[in-house]
Write an enzyme that holds these catalytic residues in place. Structure first.
Site, PDB file in Angstrom:
ATOM      1  N   GLU A  94     -30.345  68.015  73.143  1.00 14.49           N
ATOM      2  CA  GLU A  94     -29.141  68.583  72.889  1.00 14.49           C
ATOM      3  C   GLU A  94     -28.778  69.792  73.527  1.00 14.49           C
ATOM      4  O   GLU A  94     -27.686  70.056  73.987  1.00 14.49           O
ATOM      5  CB  GLU A  94     -29.050  68.802  71.214  1.00 14.49           C
ATOM      6  CG  GLU A  94     -29.903  69.891  70.906  1.00 14.49           C
ATOM      7  CD  GLU A  94     -29.478  70.305  69.549  1.00 14.49           C
ATOM      8  OE1 GLU A  94     -29.336  71.266  68.989  1.00 14.49           O
ATOM      9  OE2 GLU A  94     -29.758  69.455  68.609  1.00 14.49           O
TER      10      GLU A  94
ATOM     11  N   ARG B 116     -34.443  68.931  63.224  1.00 17.00           N
ATOM     12  CA  ARG B 116     -34.752  69.283  64.744  1.00 17.00           C
ATOM     13  C   ARG B 116     -34.560  67.821  65.435  1.00 17.00           C
ATOM     14  O   ARG B 116     -35.404  66.832  64.933  1.00 17.00           O
ATOM     15  CB  ARG B 116     -36.117  69.854  64.948  1.00 17.00           C
ATOM     16  CG  ARG B 116     -36.051  71.306  64.564  1.00 17.00           C
ATOM     17  CD  ARG B 116     -35.304  72.186  65.611  1.00 17.00           C
ATOM     18  NE  ARG B 116     -34.964  73.542  65.416  1.00 17.00           N
ATOM     19  CZ  ARG B 116     -34.212  74.213  64.542  1.00 17.00           C
ATOM     20  NH1 ARG B 116     -33.191  73.320  64.246  1.00 17.00           N
ATOM     21  NH2 ARG B 116     -34.275  75.453  64.287  1.00 17.00           N
TER      22      ARG B 116
END
Length: 344
Positions: free
Chosen positions: A283, A254
């Protein structure tokens, strides 16, 4: 809802490959993943696919749908959940393992179930982890371009032998253990850390140590843990200071595990010798979309791409035919049988 009724599903952030694999899974009916009942379903499922993400502004499209399928970068906060509740959605089916992008309490308050795919083909992400390690180490991406241009010089391509190197694996769930298993094949010494120790990791020969020891002794540090309050920015200026000079840092887990400002400083000071990322904290604004004609506004991301010892892939660690197939089957099974429900 009666068993004979059709379940109407809205699938967000859907690419063509998502549609293809979900339609195949629907046609395959009773052959779901390892934890599902092998029986024909008495309720039909119909899926409508939306290419845009799920957020408060798009949740209003869910009127008339019973379930939404969401992905890792969809915004499923309180406002989104309120909008889904107004549309009478009863189930949010995540087609991913992580659920840090979901306000679980608000969903529970509105009587909306949240399910996830807790594990899918862990070797898929583990193998991508090793692909990043090997590419960064042996500079194969640079060598490929050189040879295509007729340049066969070896200067700048020097790597190191993985055999006998110490690798620190943070997080020893299914993916972490798959990484350990592969590293054993290279003859690495593996240190690991996890607040919940896994006997499988020990059986594979890995040694549990505290984080400080792992950081200090590891030539390579690879992250395979969930994102939560305790793990957020676990890689920061302080933790980088404890690592070896020239350390290789890999994150296929992550993006929020890493403070990107700290790793930029670490790259500039050469504390980080190699950086491999398949995830990035912001992202959701970039990944899974073609931005080749855009001016990317994220200055930290753009700075990271300027370093010659940084390799970034666009969250593709999960992206194999086997993993996509399993994700689709488990997600549909969760929708029909209410499996893998996330509790508060």
């Amino acid at each position: 809802m009666k068993d004979s009724e059709t379940i109407h599903v809205a699938c967000f952030s859907a690419q063509e490959y998502d549609k293809a694999v979900f339609e195949r899974a629907l046609n395959g009916a009773g052959t779901c993943a390892e934890n599902s009942a092998e029986s024909s379903y008495s309720r039909a499922v119909t899926i409508t696919y939306f290419t845009h993400g799920l957020a408060a502004s798009t949740a209003r499209l869910c009127d008339g749908y019973d379930v939404v399928i969401a992905f890792v970068n969809d915004d499923i906060g309180a406002e989104t959940i309120k909008a889904l509740a107004q549309c009478k959605v009863k189930h949010i089916a995540l087609r991913c393992a992580g659920f840090n992008n979901v306000d679980i309490k608000t969903a529970h308050d509105y009587g909306i179930q949240v399910s996830r795919v807790p594990a899918y083909s862990p070797e898929t992400v583990a193998e991508h982890t090793l692909a990043l390690i090997l590419t960064l180490n042996r500079q194969t991406h640079k060598a490929y371009n050189r040879v295509r241009e007729g340049n066969f010089a070896l200067n700048g391509l020097l790597g190191f032998t993985l055999h006998n190197k110490t690798v620190g694996v943070v997080g020893t769930g299914k993916i972490g253990c798959s990484v350990i298993r592969i590293l054993n094949g290279f003859g690495c010494r593996v240190l690991c850390y996890d607040p919940y120790e896994n006997q499988e990791a020990r059986d594979l020969g890995a040694q549990y140590v505290d984080l400080d020891t792992l950081f200090a002794e590891s030539t390579i540090v690879s992250l395979h843990c969930p994102l939560n309050e305790s793990s957020h920015h676990m890689i920061n200026s302080e933790s980088l200071h404890k690592m070896q000079n020239g350390v290789m840092l890999i994150n296929t887990s992550r993006g929020g595990l890493v403070d990107d400002k700290a790793i930029i400083d670490g790259l500039k000071s050469k504390k980080i010798g190699y950086l491999g990322l398949d995830v990035y904290e912001r992202e959701s604004e970039l990944f899974f979309t073609d931005h080749s004609q855009d001016i990317i506004q994220d200055d930290n991301f753009q700075r990271l791409t300027t370093f010659p010892n940084v390799l970034i892939t666009g969250h593709q660690g999960f992206f194999t035919a086997e993993a996509l197939n399993e994700i689709a089957h488990v997600t549909i099974d969760n929708i029909i049988n209410n499996n893998n429900i996330v509790e508060i």
